[in-house]
Write a protein that holds these residues in place. Structure first.
Motif, PDB file in Angstrom:
ATOM      1  N   SER B  69      54.556  68.172  31.359  1.00 16.73           N
ATOM      2  CA  SER B  69      55.164  68.205  32.693  1.00 16.73           C
ATOM      3  C   SER B  69      55.373  69.625  33.216  1.00 16.73           C
ATOM      4  N   MET B  70      55.236  70.615  32.367  1.00 17.67           N
ATOM      5  CA  MET B  70      55.474  71.992  32.819  1.00 17.67           C
ATOM      6  C   MET B  70      54.224  72.858  32.708  1.00 17.67           C
ATOM      7  N   GLY B  72      52.083  73.726  34.803  1.00 19.02           N
ATOM      8  CA  GLY B  72      51.929  74.678  35.900  1.00 19.02           C
ATOM      9  C   GLY B  72      52.715  75.967  35.663  1.00 19.02           C
ATOM     10  N   ALA B  73      53.688  75.918  34.763  1.00 16.46           N
ATOM     11  CA  ALA B  73      54.463  77.116  34.430  1.00 16.46           C
ATOM     12  C   ALA B  73      53.975  77.702  33.109  1.00 16.46           C
ATOM     13  N   VAL B  94      63.265  78.600  34.737  1.00 12.69           N
ATOM     14  CA  VAL B  94      62.925  77.456  33.896  1.00 12.69           C
ATOM     15  C   VAL B  94      64.052  77.283  32.876  1.00 12.69           C
ATOM     16  N   LYS B 106      62.560  72.006  32.600  1.00 16.37           N
ATOM     17  CA  LYS B 106      62.171  71.899  34.014  1.00 16.37           C
ATOM     18  C   LYS B 106      62.589  73.180  34.731  1.00 16.37           C
ATOM     19  N   ARG B 107      62.066  73.320  35.946  1.00 18.87           N
ATOM     20  CA  ARG B 107      62.510  74.452  36.750  1.00 18.87           C
ATOM     21  C   ARG B 107      63.749  74.018  37.540  1.00 18.87           C
ATOM     22  N   TYR B 109      66.216  73.805  40.464  1.00 18.44           N
ATOM     23  CA  TYR B 109      66.304  74.001  41.907  1.00 18.44           C
ATOM     24  C   TYR B 109      67.755  73.845  42.309  1.00 18.44           C
ATOM     25  N   ILE B 118      62.714  70.405  38.644  1.00 12.89           N
ATOM     26  CA  ILE B 118      61.371  70.274  39.179  1.00 12.89           C
ATOM     27  C   ILE B 118      60.348  70.419  38.052  1.00 12.89           C
ATOM     28  N   GLU B 120      56.452  71.026  36.782  1.00  9.50           N
ATOM     29  CA  GLU B 120      55.354  71.855  37.286  1.00  9.50           C
ATOM     30  C   GLU B 120      54.046  71.135  36.987  1.00  9.50           C
ATOM     31  N   ASN B 121      53.999  69.909  37.473  1.00 12.40           N
ATOM     32  CA  ASN B 121      52.828  69.077  37.279  1.00 12.40           C
ATOM     33  C   ASN B 121      52.921  67.996  38.354  1.00 12.40           C
TER      34      ASN B 121
END
Lengths: 328, 150
Positions: B69-70, B72-73, B94, B106-107, B109, B118, B120-121
């Motif tokens: 799920s992360m 993208g980071a 993160v 998760k990131r 927010y 959030i 990153e996927n």
């Protein structure tokens, strides 16, 4: 309670700059808190930690204490309650507790140059000369730092002797005095302390065990206040110089320096209860032999000699402790 | 892979408290892989991996990652996260968070009254934190590492 906390009477605890001041920092429900720290599913659940062979309860979370489950109960006796209240049992993980303990000590070491690691979850800090910080707020800062960096809750007790710091810690933990996990006897007036000490049983004083408590009670000394105000000479002649020192310490006269007390040297315990009830003599003999071997190992490791060996066995007692909190 | 670190129950590894320091010279020739060297500041110096990844050992913990799920980071399944509890969690960082009995990466927010975790996927929706939900930001992810050859 805290209403009179700031009225400065002629307190014997009023602090002059050169007077020693100690803090005792104690982790709340340490083993259970370590388990909860890493497992989100345990966050609001009652948690017990079991002794090495998963025999009995060696640590309880606040929720378990609130259920009235005492220390030392064999786990197999708790099945019904465990199902009813959703109690989670964790096998003891001493590698984890030791690591977290070391981290706590490392954080505490940045607050005072002199620190005595008293047990896996308690340390004395020397606060002497820190009066400009304000002892209470310094204690609060320590509490906040340990919470932020390690996610563990601690209580801080502050007093002009180690015995008073330990008692203040007890008061902080039980919310008898102080606020937000910090109890500072040095800012309490004499009348406030008198009122407080009159409400605490003498057995809560550091170094006053069950036997001494019974003997003191027989003399009519039932509260901390009565012990503090007892005649030191009488205490010395009827008990020991050690208890006389306790009386003086309760009066705010520091007699014990950091690291002076080493409780491990006095008594070595090697005991636990069995995972299930045993019926054969051979099983009992084997267990006794192995526990004595373990105790002897500890004895040799600390270079001591034994004056007496006591072996007890019996049916399961609910409030007997089965394993020392030091863990090894 | 993790035998040199103490394993603490499901999915938690702690850094060795007094890990041996091993400073190796950094090669001054950069390897072209299409990204700037994160170690640019160390040019012509010696780099110790512990020093680089762990700034505050007393408050740092390692968490192995499960799931994608992360990604993208740049956080992938099997990576080991370096999590520092002493860093104040801020919007955009993160984090490792505990939500409703789950441990998540998760990131964070946190803007204009909206609190969310959030992913990153694109295939994972954001997890909105509403009133009454319990969010505990456990620590801030400050780095990650992975060994390819066992």
């Amino acid at each position: 309670m805290s209403s009179s906390a700031n009225s400065n009477g002629s307190s014997p605890n009023a602090v002059s700059p050169d007077r020693p001041v100690f803090a005792l920092v104690d982790c709340n429900n340490f083993y259970a808190s370590c388990e909860k720290l890493f497992d989100p599913r345990l966050k609001t659940r009652p948690v017990v930690v079991l002794s090495n062979n998963d025999g009995c309860v060696v640590a309880r979370s606040a929720e378990v204490k609130a259920l009235g489950i005492p220390m030392g109960v064999p786990w197999f006796q708790l099945q019904a309650q465990a199902r009813k209240h959703g109690i989670v049992a964790c096998s003891s993980n001493y590698a984890l507790y030791a690591d977290m303990s070391n981290r706590v000590v490392e954080v505490l070491s940045s607050f005072s140059p002199k620190i005595e690691v008293y047990s896996i979850d308690e340390s004395f800090l020397d606060f002497t000369g820190f009066e400009r910080q304000g002892y209470t707020s310094y204690g609060a800062e320590i509490r906040q730092r340990v919470a932020d960096w390690l996610g563990l809750a601690v209580c801080v007790g502050i007093g002009t002797s180690k015995t008073l710091a330990k008692l203040a810690n007890h008061c902080a933990k039980k919310s008898h005095a102080g606020a937000d996990g910090v109890c500072d006897f040095t800012v309490m007036s004499e009348p406030a302390l008198v009122q407080l000490f009159a409400r605490i049983v003498v057995g809560e004083v550091w170094g006053v065990g069950r036997q001494i408590t019974a003997r003191l009670e027989a003399m009519g000394i039932k509260t901390v206040l009565q012990l503090r105000d007892a005649n030191p000479e009488t205490i010395r002649s009827r008990f020991s110089v050690v208890l006389e020192r306790t009386v003086r310490e309760l009066r705010g006269i520091s007699c014990l320096d950091l690291q002076e007390v080493d409780p491990d040297k006095q008594q070595i315990m090697s005991s636990r209860s069995f995972g299930a009830v045993i019926y054969e003599l051979a099983d009992l003999e084997e267990a006794v032999a192995s526990y004595i071997a373990k105790a002897a190992e500890k004895l040799r490791a600390q270079d001591s000699l034994a004056g007496a060996v006591q072996v007890t066995s019996g049916p399961t007692f609910s409030n007997r402790r089965c394993r020392s909190t030091n863990g090894r | 892979m993790l035998e040199s670190a103490a394993l603490f129950g499901p999915g938690i590894v702690v850094p060795m408290p007094h890990a041996p320091r091993l400073a190796l010279p950094l090669d001054t020739v950069k390897i072209s892989a299409g990204f700037p060297s994160p170690a640019a500041d160390y040019e012509d110096k010696r780099l110790d991996i512990n020093d680089y990844l762990v700034r505050n050992p007393v408050s740092t913990f390692f968490f192995p990652v499960e799931g994608d799920s992360m990604q993208g980071a740049e956080i992938f399944d099997g990576d080991i996260l370096v999590v520092d509890k002493s860093i104040r969690p801020r919007h955009g960082l993160v984090v490792v968070a505990f939500v409703n009995g789950e441990r998540l990466v998760k990131r964070l927010y946190r803007r204009a009254g909206r609190v969310a975790l959030i992913a990153e996927n694109p295939s994972y929706p954001a997890l909105e934190i509403h009133e009454g939900m319990e969010l505990e930001v456990w620590g801030v992810v400050v780095g990650k590492f992975k060994r390819f050859v066992t």
